[in-house]
Scaffold this motif. Sequence first.
Motif: not given
Lengths: 95, 325
Positions: B206-207, B234-237, B275-276, B278-279
Amino acid sequence: MNDEERLARRTAAVDEVQRLLVEHLLLEVEPHDLDPDAPLFGSGHGLDSIDAVEVAVALENRFGVRMHESRVESVPHLRTINTIVDLVLARQELA
Amino acid sequence: MTALQDQLDAIRHRVGIGVREGLALGRTDATSGRAALAPRSATNLDLREAQFRQGLVLDDGGRPTVDLLVGTFRGTMWTLLDDPRGDLADLGTLEDHVVIGIDGPFAWEVLGAWASPSAIGLPYLGAFAPRDDELVIRAGRTGEYGYLVIVPADRAEETLAAVWAAAAPMDPVRTTDEAVARCAFENFVFELGREGAHGLDALELQLTWRLDLHADAPGLDAIRAHREAGLRRRLTAMEAEEPLVEGAEVRAGDRSIGRVLAAVGGRALAVLDLPWAQSGMTFEVDGRPATTRSAPFVTNRSLFVNPQRHSWATRDEIELPPDLA
């Protein structure tokens, strides 16, 4: 709503907010180049306070989501694309 | 040394002050520095005087190898790196200067009292020189108000004492790089040695916002090809009730969808397949539920502090959301 439907709904909302920002702010990037968790203002995507007003108007027009006039209530929601999507989906669930 | 929790409290609520030991500093002539850096920089280097930018150097696969803060001031190009200088050593390594960090929601007030009241209005990533051979950059990693003060090493103690005296009413705490990194983590600020050390490219981290996608520099062809092909992870919290552990597998039912890259207690940065990624989704990590969330992990107090209206003395009058009040 099962997990698959929730994922699809979330993905569609992120796509829509990305497109909305690019179109309303005339950003010279592709919608998917807007990282969902990058800050919209200051560093990150570099928007400013005038853009914030544009974003609030666009969100109200497109999703019927009204940003609070109070900074305390609006600022946390306008930090990133994902926080905007959180707000949009929460309001849609209440409707 | 002050306990880590006290340092975190100071940075989150008041002000923390400390020497940024891990920052490598470089200074060189602006023209030659730009000529040397531009062919390697994935970030646009068109900067105004006294403007800094968070930049990246990538390897040929588009993975960050250098995370830098770069800017020019009075004909000089300054670079600050969060890690050893690597292939940027030719950009004028500066070892006789020290970087002092001032971080926290009231750091601006300390800066105003120490340097000049006009310093309070310094824009994000702006810079000014309080004295000859000193530079202040507003470039906090812990919230809206964080400043890097670059001073000659032989004036470091004197400067630290002066800054400390300016912060005295706020009960300042001496902070370490570890405390600053912890606050950067909870604010979703990139760290090369943490989530950047797992082979993800700049899109996955996400940069994208740091990249000049039209430039010709190492790694950008790979980034353009990746963009064309579509992002696959993707990096995900993530958050969980129980502590999360670096390296743990993330599962959606029977399917492995990613792994934890960095964790502090029940908070983690994971790389998840799309697609996982995602918040708001609950998956399984080490057999226990963990939920993805929108970054950052915290609502930063500094977002509600306005230097034009507030002060440390009137801090109780600042309107805060319920989770911070």
